[in-house]
Design a protein around this motif. Structure first.
Motif, PDB file in Angstrom:
ATOM      1  N   MET A  90       0.832  -1.199   0.000  1.00 30.22           N
ATOM      2  CA  MET A  90       0.000   0.000   0.000  1.00 30.22           C
ATOM      3  C   MET A  90       0.866   1.247   0.000  1.00 30.22           C
ATOM      4  O   MET A  90       0.563   2.228  -0.668  1.00 30.22           O
ATOM      5  N   SER A  91       1.949   1.221   0.741  1.00 29.41           N
ATOM      6  CA  SER A  91       2.818   2.409   0.791  1.00 29.41           C
ATOM      7  C   SER A  91       3.473   2.679  -0.566  1.00 29.41           C
ATOM      8  O   SER A  91       3.853   3.809  -0.851  1.00 29.41           O
ATOM      9  N   GLU A  92       3.567   1.651  -1.402  1.00 32.80           N
ATOM     10  CA  GLU A  92       4.155   1.809  -2.735  1.00 32.80           C
ATOM     11  C   GLU A  92       3.147   2.298  -3.771  1.00 32.80           C
ATOM     12  O   GLU A  92       3.538   2.665  -4.878  1.00 32.80           O
ATOM     13  N   ALA A  93       1.869   2.309  -3.445  1.00 34.90           N
ATOM     14  CA  ALA A  93       0.832   2.767  -4.387  1.00 34.90           C
ATOM     15  C   ALA A  93       1.011   4.257  -4.629  1.00 34.90           C
ATOM     16  O   ALA A  93       1.052   5.047  -3.693  1.00 34.90           O
ATOM     17  N   ARG A  94       1.140   4.616  -5.876  1.00 34.48           N
ATOM     18  CA  ARG A  94       1.397   6.018  -6.234  1.00 34.48           C
ATOM     19  C   ARG A  94       0.237   6.702  -6.932  1.00 34.48           C
ATOM     20  O   ARG A  94       0.264   7.900  -7.167  1.00 34.48           O
ATOM     21  N   ASP A  95      -0.774   5.924  -7.300  1.00 35.40           N
ATOM     22  CA  ASP A  95      -1.931   6.517  -7.973  1.00 35.40           C
ATOM     23  C   ASP A  95      -3.182   5.745  -7.584  1.00 35.40           C
ATOM     24  O   ASP A  95      -3.104   4.732  -6.886  1.00 35.40           O
ATOM     25  N   LEU A  96      -4.312   6.235  -8.025  1.00 35.44           N
ATOM     26  CA  LEU A  96      -5.586   5.633  -7.655  1.00 35.44           C
ATOM     27  C   LEU A  96      -5.696   4.198  -8.146  1.00 35.44           C
ATOM     28  O   LEU A  96      -6.190   3.334  -7.429  1.00 35.44           O
ATOM     29  N   ALA A  97      -5.210   3.932  -9.351  1.00 37.31           N
ATOM     30  CA  ALA A  97      -5.286   2.570  -9.884  1.00 37.31           C
ATOM     31  C   ALA A  97      -4.469   1.604  -9.025  1.00 37.31           C
ATOM     32  O   ALA A  97      -4.937   0.514  -8.688  1.00 37.31           O
ATOM     33  N   GLY A  98      -3.264   1.997  -8.662  1.00 37.03           N
ATOM     34  CA  GLY A  98      -2.433   1.160  -7.800  1.00 37.03           C
ATOM     35  C   GLY A  98      -3.062   0.974  -6.431  1.00 37.03           C
ATOM     36  O   GLY A  98      -3.037  -0.118  -5.857  1.00 37.03           O
TER      37      GLY A  98
END
Length: 163
Positions: free
Chosen positions: A121-129
């Motif tokens: 989750m901490s690596e998610a950079r955009d809404l899709a991720g």
């Protein structure tokens, strides 16, 4: 069943999850939890590959009003277009950041920062991720804390994304 059929929980379905209702069997509750705020039947099938009775259970949940069909590939219905109009505000970077920060804080408190789900989750950079990792985070919260906590997190995320 059409694999592109979009499914979403209804208010009745939300109540079943949030209020720890016991109107459904455990497998039906698992399907209801997995459906969340939107998933295609094909995605649901891939997430629950060992559920031989998935189609009949989904039909039962549809008929009993716990979930609803939003659209099909054949062109979409009026509710799908209305939902698409409401979905546009979720693209706001500020709303994404608020939901992302909330989930990270929620997970840190319940599962810690060393959890693989927290790391993803901490690596998610955009809404899709973010949306791709969110179901895994909900499963971890449900397993470590409770299904009620996972549903609470999901509701708060939906609220923050909606504005």
């Amino acid at each position: 069943m059409d694999m592109t059929l979009q499914l979403s929980r209804t208010v009745k379905g939300q109540d079943e999850i949030f209020n720890l209702g016991h109107a459904l069997r455990p497998r039906q509750r698992q399907i209801l939890f997995t459906v969340g705020n939107g998933i295609s039947f094909g995605e649901l099938r891939s997430k629950l590959p060992n559920c031989a009775e998935l189609e009949s259970m989904v039909n039962d949940l549809l008929q009993s009003g716990f979930i609803q069909a939003l659209r099909t590939m054949a062109g979409g219905s009026a509710p799908a277009r209305a939902d698409a109009g409401r979905a546009a505000p979720t693209q706001s970077p500020a709303r994404f950041r608020a939901a992302h920060a909330y989930v990270l804080e929620f997970m840190a408190a319940l599962v810690g920062t060393q959890s693989p789900a927290y790391r993803k989750m901490s690596e998610a950079r955009d809404l899709a991720g973010f949306k791709a990792v969110l179901p895994m985070c909900q499963k971890v919260i449900a397993a470590v804390a409770s299904p009620h906590k996972a549903a609470e997190m999901q509701a708060e995320v939906a609220k923050r994304l909606a504005g």
